[in-house]
Design an enzyme around this catalytic site. Structure first.
Site, PDB file in Angstrom:
ATOM      1  N   LYS A  82      24.390 -47.669  49.772  1.00  0.00           N
ATOM      2  CA  LYS A  82      23.305 -46.691  49.905  1.00  0.00           C
ATOM      3  C   LYS A  82      22.515 -46.950  51.175  1.00  0.00           C
ATOM      4  CE  LYS A  82      19.495 -44.756  47.146  1.00  0.00           C
ATOM      5  NZ  LYS A  82      18.745 -44.871  45.870  1.00  0.00           N
TER       6      LYS A  82
ATOM      7  N   SER B 101      18.158 -40.907  43.143  1.00  0.00           N
ATOM      8  CA  SER B 101      18.333 -40.711  44.569  1.00  0.00           C
ATOM      9  C   SER B 101      19.670 -41.239  45.100  1.00  0.00           C
ATOM     10  CB  SER B 101      17.195 -41.418  45.310  1.00  0.00           C
ATOM     11  OG  SER B 101      17.227 -42.831  45.056  1.00  0.00           O
TER      12      SER B 101
ATOM     13  N   SER C  79      17.483 -43.943  39.492  1.00  0.00           N
ATOM     14  CA  SER C  79      18.224 -43.468  40.664  1.00  0.00           C
ATOM     15  C   SER C  79      19.669 -43.918  40.741  1.00  0.00           C
ATOM     16  CB  SER C  79      17.501 -43.890  41.945  1.00  0.00           C
ATOM     17  OG  SER C  79      16.256 -43.255  42.030  1.00  0.00           O
TER      18      SER C  79
END
Length: 478
Positions: free
Chosen positions: A73, A148, A172
């Site tokens: 990420k 996210s 997330s």
């Protein structure tokens, strides 16, 4: 294939590290134009890492992760590789150091394929707030991936990596795993070092893992867990051995089902699928217990007050002076900072900064932030009470399946309420894992979550693994 199967193939020379890496890079080149799951793809450095990994394998020095290709990420710092947080503010930021998790994996010879797309600064539940464009769901590209860590989840679902690192502040990792039909593990707060994770809300953030199975998430967690002197919040209680209970008898476990998670607001198809999973465990011999988490109705409010207050503090460092986006407008120092932040941050980030600063103002601190911390204490106490009777808690991961792009993004309150089933785990600092337990009428995945006691990831991984072995997943067709 599982990570253990890939490990065996690499060690037996049935496939080469370069060949495996090239396979995923080719998949990215072929499929990711339709998904936008990656912000940066590291073609050259990934192949160089694969070459080094193959040399380790050939010299019998391979480790668990040698030659395994993963995605990371884009809020986890990677030496020499852009780390943007999907924001204009950090569009050109290249970290001068690696996050602790990357240092650990790099020593084992991991191959990083690239950095995945996300909601800007991890603020969002759809992965549509990215400065680099939104991420699309591999099961249906007209739908969101959740957020996210949406890019990480999409990269797993579409076979664009073997495993992925994400971060989880209020769900997330787990919500995107639910929406994209993969498995997502949020470890206990402090089990994995946050050093090098660009902070959103420091008391809630936790690096997590997304993969094809519970076993694979535990496989990766074994390599990234542990105490880190650079992180004052990391714990010495994370001992590893997260796969040690897989295959053991779980029939004597007590599984709690909180009634508040099945009240109004839960989609009927989601409710049916999750209750079917409850029945599955009941047939195995597990004792199903009705439990209660009365403070659930206050959890979203408490979470957004605490997280926004911490975000306002953490993001105050981005002023366009030392690093980050710098505006070309402004006649003096103050104008430069105001314009840099106004132009560098997106709408959702600015909304949370404003909410956080409001909650911390002297006139409102007691009414909002202080009360939110009291709710946090209450939620922790309620979980502790449940775990006096139960070994694991089973809940839906999200109230709905993946919705259409543009359907909720313009309604912040609706977006925030979608986090109702995940935020309590971060507030309490507990571990949780989400896996697929069914599909809706549109063939979109439905996720269920298993919550465990602090530092007891091995139990929820084993309980989840047993379900996955008897549940047939559908593959995304992208």
């Amino acid at each position: 294939m599982s990570l253990k199967e890939l490990r065996k193939m690499l060690d037996k020379k049935e496939i080469g590290a370069i060949e495996l890496t090239q396979h995923y890079l080719d998949n990215i080149d072929k499929k990711d134009g339709a998904l936008n799951s990656y912000i940066t793809v590291c073609h050259e450095s990934a192949l160089n890492s694969a070459k080094n990994a193959q040399e380790m394998i050939d010299s019998n020095n391979s480790d668990s992760f040698t030659g395994i290709p993963i995605s990371v990420k884009d809020n986890i710092c990677t030496l020499g590789v852009k780390t943007t947080c999907a924001s204009r503010m950090l569009e050109d930021f290249i970290p001068p150091y690696n996050a602790t998790v990357m240092e650990k994996l790099n020593k084992s010879g991991i191959v990083m394929l690239g950095k995945t797309n996300m909601d800007e600064f991890a603020m969002g539940g759809s992965s549509q707030t990215s400065y680099f464009g939104g991420v699309k769901n591999p099961y249906d590209t007209s739908r969101v991936t959740g957020g996210s860590s949406g890019g990480a989840a999409a990269s797993i679902a579409a076979d664009l990596c073997a495993a992925a690192l994400g971060s989880d502040t209020g769900g997330s990792v787990r919500q995107p795993a639910s929406f994209c039909g993969v498995t997502g593990l949020k470890p206990t707060y402090g089990a994995v070092s946050r050093w090098g994770l660009i902070a959103f809300a420091s008391s809630l953030d936790q690096i997590g893992v997304l993969a094809k199975s519970a076993e694979d998430t535990g496989f990766i967690l074994n390599g990234i867990c542990g105490y880190d002197k650079n992180d004052a919040t990391s714990s010495k209680n994370a001992k590893g051995e997260y796969l040690s209970l897989i295959g053991s008898d779980i029939s004597k476990l007590k599984i709690g089902v909180p009634k508040e998670f099945f009240a109004d607001g839960l989609n009927n198809e989601v409710k049916s699928a999750v209750l079917s999973a409850v029945e599955y465990y009941k047939k195995l011999g597990c004792e199903i217990m009705d439990v209660s988490l009365p403070s659930l109705e206050y959890a979203v409010s408490a979470y957004y007050l605490i997280s926004s207050a911490e975000a306002a503090s953490n993001l105050s460092r981005f002023d366009g002076i030392k690093y980050g986006f710098r505006s070309g407008l402004g006649e003096d120092f103050n104008d430069l900072i105001k314009n840099s932040r106004r132009e560098g941050f997106g709408g959702e980030v600015k909304r949370r900064i404003m909410l956080g600063n409001y909650a911390l103002c002297s006139g409102y601190y007691d009414a909002y932030y202080k009360n939110a911390t009291r709710i946090r204490t209450q939620i922790r106490a309620e979980y502790a009470s449940i775990f006096e009777k139960c070994d694991v808690i089973l809940t839906p991961t999200a109230p709905t399946t993946a919705y259409k792009i543009g359907e909720q993004e313009n309604d912040p309150v609706k977006m925030y309420l979608a986090d109702i089933y995940t935020v309590t785990v971060n507030i309490a600092g507990l571990p949780a894992i989400s896996t697929t337990c069914g599909y809706d009428k549109n063939d979109m995945p439905i996720g269920m979550s298993l919550i465990g006691r602090a530092f007891d990831e091995k139990t929820i991984i084993a309980v989840c693994d047993r379900f996955e072995h008897d549940f047939t997943r559908k593959e995304a067709e992208i």
